[in-house]
Design an enzyme around this catalytic site. Structure first.
Site, PDB file in Angstrom:
ATOM      1  N   HIS A 237       0.828  -1.215   0.000  1.00 24.90           N
ATOM      2  CA  HIS A 237       0.000   0.000   0.000  1.00 24.90           C
ATOM      3  C   HIS A 237       0.862   1.265   0.000  1.00 24.90           C
ATOM      4  O   HIS A 237       0.434   2.302   0.515  1.00 24.90           O
ATOM      5  CB  HIS A 237      -0.944   0.029   1.218  1.00 24.90           C
ATOM      6  CG  HIS A 237      -1.887  -1.120   1.281  1.00 24.90           C
ATOM      7  ND1 HIS A 237      -3.125  -1.128   0.675  1.00 24.90           N
ATOM      8  CD2 HIS A 237      -1.763  -2.334   1.895  1.00 24.90           C
ATOM      9  CE1 HIS A 237      -3.730  -2.281   0.908  1.00 24.90           C
ATOM     10  NE2 HIS A 237      -2.932  -3.034   1.642  1.00 24.90           N
ATOM     11  N   SER A 367      17.310  17.265 -18.163  1.00 25.66           N
ATOM     12  CA  SER A 367      16.583  18.536 -18.196  1.00 25.66           C
ATOM     13  C   SER A 367      17.325  19.547 -19.047  1.00 25.66           C
ATOM     14  O   SER A 367      18.560  19.564 -19.091  1.00 25.66           O
ATOM     15  CB  SER A 367      16.412  19.088 -16.781  1.00 25.66           C
ATOM     16  OG  SER A 367      15.857  20.385 -16.791  1.00 25.66           O
ATOM     17  N   LYS A 373      20.479  17.001 -13.709  1.00 32.53           N
ATOM     18  CA  LYS A 373      19.297  16.181 -13.462  1.00 32.53           C
ATOM     19  C   LYS A 373      19.331  14.930 -14.333  1.00 32.53           C
ATOM     20  O   LYS A 373      19.664  14.980 -15.515  1.00 32.53           O
ATOM     21  CB  LYS A 373      18.026  16.975 -13.753  1.00 32.53           C
ATOM     22  CG  LYS A 373      16.751  16.332 -13.204  1.00 32.53           C
ATOM     23  CD  LYS A 373      15.562  17.277 -13.388  1.00 32.53           C
ATOM     24  CE  LYS A 373      14.362  16.804 -12.589  1.00 32.53           C
ATOM     25  NZ  LYS A 373      13.893  15.486 -13.011  1.00 32.53           N
ATOM     26  N   GLU A 380      10.340   5.135 -18.352  1.00 27.20           N
ATOM     27  CA  GLU A 380       9.220   5.881 -18.918  1.00 27.20           C
ATOM     28  C   GLU A 380       8.875   5.394 -20.320  1.00 27.20           C
ATOM     29  O   GLU A 380       7.694   5.287 -20.689  1.00 27.20           O
ATOM     30  CB  GLU A 380       9.560   7.372 -18.954  1.00 27.20           C
ATOM     31  CG  GLU A 380       9.631   8.006 -17.563  1.00 27.20           C
ATOM     32  CD  GLU A 380      10.293   9.376 -17.571  1.00 27.20           C
ATOM     33  OE1 GLU A 380      10.311  10.007 -16.496  1.00 27.20           O
ATOM     34  OE2 GLU A 380      10.796   9.803 -18.630  1.00 27.20           O
TER      35      GLU A 380
END
Length: 532
Positions: A237, A367, A373, A380
């Site tokens: 959870h 980025s 970054k 993805e």
């Protein structure tokens, strides 16, 4: 003088009155066809050095086609009438069609229905189709006739004209190799297009998808073995749970992929059954008895894959159930793959304010504005592929339900989506493996800190001191910002008991961690030494 019989009636009458003589005559005709002298076949490279247009014809009349291409009238009409979107029929379908046409030509040649030299010449051009050398000649869109007739005729016309070129003839003349009479002999679009669909799907699955899946599963298993004894805190959870090892977690990913592999192979079995031989509606009209089984066996020999004739040609042509089942199996692969990739991006989140149990490979800047970054881009990409595959399967299942009477007329959209899903999944798995799974590292400091700060290891105390007392210790640790051990000792749990029971690595194995502890430590029901 006897009156002339209507055309064809004399042959029928002879066959009816003298069946043996008719068979002998037919056999002799077949043998003569086989012995027909072969013309000289040139060694002409692929390509047409012509400009403008040439005239081709079909049953609808004449039409102008580009002079620098091999296709004919029916292909050109399709290009005019179905210029819809940018989605072209996958080239894999045409490569598979090359196998179908070669198998049919060889079988017809061996049976004497087609002169041996014509069969050999058609087979030679088919080899060029299979190799992709004629890919530029297959321009048709996915959004065409639902039976695939236009793609079948595209193949027939290209093979015919290329063969005529090799013979030094005039393109479009349909002599001496006719697209229908010779290249399409004993066939219909209704049985051959779905046959090509099956061949293309099996080749894509066995040649690309299943090997990519096996490589990814192997990489996941290797990481699992490597991290077999590294303890981490589990989560259910999205909240802290009891410990497990990183290896155990990764073994779950590998097992899910194995289940998906098994499911794919089970679904793939139906695609080995081919509809060829059923011709227009499954009866086999205009094909000799047994043609389908013999052609399927020849396809198996040409591809090295275990194709057979479909046991029921009517079902094979009226439905696309086998492809629907295979598409569903592709979706069931997308589901665990989605979870695997999603877990990777969450476990790699950070580096300072996320979970950051995993250090993902830094493949490229993340980025255009934030220097340094790094993003979970491979994960993805996989997630987007899985979403697309799920949508593709919806299209396939709806199209598969649209088989009316003796023909499913939604075939192009089915094979386009099946092949697209297969290619996307294969490519995504290989990239995910190479650029993430094989390069991922553990943030061992973060893992150790999480284990030290975890409250859910109190679960191991529960059998020794009781559920309620253990729960109060966990709440106290959270409320007072204590370690679990500090909260337990302040609540009256003996340190020796705590150290014996709350052993992180031990808690990753089956059994009751407190099985060897003294029951007396539990005390009276609800008793607490800390007074809380």
């Amino acid at each position: 003088m006897a009156a002339a019989l209507p055309a064809g009636q004399g042959i029928l009458t002879v066959a009816a009155r003298h069946p043996r003589r008719a068979r002998e005559t037919a056999g002799e005709t077949a043998r003569e066809a086989v012995r027909e002298t072969a013309p000289e076949i040139g060694d002409v490279p692929i390509g047409l050095r012509a400009s403008g247009t040439r005239t081709e014809s079909d049953s609808m009349g004449e039409i102008q086609v580009p002079a620098d291409h091999y296709w004919g009238a029916q292909t050109q009409r399709s290009l005019v009438h179905f210029d819809i979107g940018e989605d072209r029929m996958p080239k894999a379908v045409y490569h598979a069609y090359g196998v179908v046409k070669k198998a049919a030509a060889l079988v017809n040649g061996e049976a004497g229905r087609l002169p041996a030299w014509k069969a050999a010449l058609i087979g030679r051009v088919c080899d060029e189709v299979v190799a992709g050398d004629l890919d530029a000649e297959f321009p048709l869109y996915v959004w065409q006739t639902g039976s695939g007739t236009q793609s079948n005729m595209n193949v027939n016309e290209v093979i015919s004209n290329r063969a005529i070129q090799l013979l030094g003839g005039r393109l479009g003349a349909k002599e001496p190799i006719h697209p229908n009479d010779h290249v399409n002999m004993g066939q219909s679009s209704n049985d051959t297009f779905v046959t090509a669909m099956h061949i293309a799907a099996v080749q894509a699955a066995t040649g690309r998808l299943l090997p990519a899946l096996e490589r990814l599963r192997g990489a996941a298993e290797a990481r699992g073995r490597e991290w077999e004894h590294v303890v981490k805190i589990g989560r259910t959870h999205l909240e802290d749970a009891t410990p497990l090892t990183v290896g155990q977690e990764w073994s779950g990913y590998a097992a899910q992929l194995k289940d998906a592999d098994d499911n794919l192979r089970h679904a793939l079995a139906g695609l080995y059954r081919l509809a060829i031989g059923g011709t227009a509606v499954g009866t086999g009209l205009n094909a000799p008895p047994g043609f389908g089984d013999v052609a399927a066996a020849r396809i198996a020999a040409l591809t090295g894959l275990a194709f057979t004739g479909a046991p029921n040609a009517f079902a094979a042509q009226a439905s696309c159930d086998a492809l629907v089942r295979f598409s569903a199996a592709l979706r069931t692969l997308a589901v665990p793959l989605f979870k695997f990739a999603d877990d990777m991006r969450w476990l790699g989140s950070g580096p300072r304010t996320g979970l950051h149990e995993l250090v993902l490979p830094a493949n490229e800047p993340g980025s255009s504005i934030m220097p340094g970054k790094v993003n979970p881009t491979q994960a993805e990409a996989v997630l987007m592929v899985c979403v697309q595959v799920t949508g593709n399967d919806t299209a396939v299942s709806m199209a598969g339900a649209e088989g009316n009477f003796e023909l499913n007329a939604f075939r192009p959209v089915i094979i386009d989506n099946v092949l697209r899903s297969t290619r996307l999944l294969a490519d995504a798995m290989d990239h995910f493996r190479a650029y993430l799974v094989e390069g991922v590292r553990l943030d061992t400091a973060r893992l150790e800190d999480n284990v030290g700060r975890s409250l859910m290891m109190v679960t191991a105390l529960s059998p020794a001191i009781g559920y309620d007392r253990a729960a109060r210790i966990a709440h106290r640790a959270l409320r007072e910002d204590l370690t679990l051990k500090d909260a337990a000792l302040r609540s009256g749990v003996e340190e020796a008991l705590y150290d014996r029971v709350v052993d992180p690595e031990r808690l990753t194995r089956p059994g009751v961690a407190a099985a060897d502890s003294a029951n007396g430590d539990r005390g009276p029901a609800g008793a607490e030494a800390d007074g809380s």
